[in-house]
Design an enzyme around this catalytic site. Structure first.
Site, PDB file in Angstrom:
ATOM      1  CG  LEU A  25      38.061  34.152  43.767  1.00 62.91           C
ATOM      2  CD1 LEU A  25      38.215  35.170  44.890  1.00 62.91           C
ATOM      3  CD2 LEU A  25      37.666  34.834  42.466  1.00 62.91           C
ATOM      4  CG  ASP A  26      44.750  30.794  39.891  1.00 62.03           C
ATOM      5  OD1 ASP A  26      45.021  29.733  40.481  1.00 62.03           O
ATOM      6  OD2 ASP A  26      45.574  31.426  39.204  1.00 62.03           O
ATOM      7  CE  LYS A  27      48.996  31.434  47.443  1.00 65.67           C
ATOM      8  NZ  LYS A  27      50.152  31.184  46.666  1.00 65.67           N
TER       9      LYS A  27
END
Length: 188
Positions: A25-27
């Site tokens: 997951l991209d932050k």
């Protein structure tokens, strides 16, 4: 399905979902809201806000947007730089009357000046994103920014983990910024 914000290329992609063991997951924008806000402004120069505003006002980088939104609420005087250029991966450089000014990260400041100060290090240890306005001779201001975690991020990550899926966070932030949301127990 737009209702759940899922886009699938084909049926085979959907079938593969049952066999995944890791999700990345991209932050910014996925786990966090992607809307940074200024929480610290340390000025060492009377007109730092004017210069910072002038350098940042015409760029759409998320850090710039947050800075400009913050500075618009302050009393800033419009000043014009003779030239302004983006330094990819570092920040912005501008000049007035042959004097160069730089806006960028703590790393950019250290690269240009070979040191940092106690306030910078304190903000970095707190996991804040740091923006500095400086010349080659002096530091004009330090800004600390944070992003907030989306309301449902913890619940969604817990659901993945309950199903035995390892959750990994991808981020372009420094390690300390990434660790501010470590309570979600990510792998890096």
């Amino acid at each position: 399905n737009p209702k759940y914000n899922i886009l699938l290329k084909d049926a085979a992609s959907f079938e593969h979902l049952s066999s995944i063991d890791t999700i990345i997951l991209d932050k910014t924008g996925t786990i966090t809201n992607g809307q940074l806000k200024v929480v610290d402004y340390i000025s060492y120069s009377e007109d730092s806000k004017n210069k910072l505003y002038a350098l940042e006002k015409n760029t759409n980088h998320p850090l710039s947007v947050a800075l400009v939104n913050y500075l618009k609420k302050q009393e800033v005087e419009e000043i014009e730089f003779d030239s302004i250029e983006t330094i990819p991966g570092y920040g912005i450089k501008g000049s007035i009357n042959n004097k160069e000014y730089f806006v960028g990260s703590l790393e950019y400041y250290k690269l240009m000046n070979n040191h940092s100060n106690e306030a910078m290090e304190k903000l970095a240890k707190e996991g804040k994103t740091i923006v500095c306005l400086f010349t080659k001779e002096e530091l004009l201001c330090i800004v600390g920014l944070i992003d907030t975690i989306k309301n449902d991020a913890k619940r969604v990550i817990s659901l993945f983990k309950e199903r035995g899926i390892k959750v990994v966070m991808a981020t372009g932030d420094n390690e300390m910024s990434a660790k501010t949301i470590d309570f979600l127990k990510f792998k890096y």
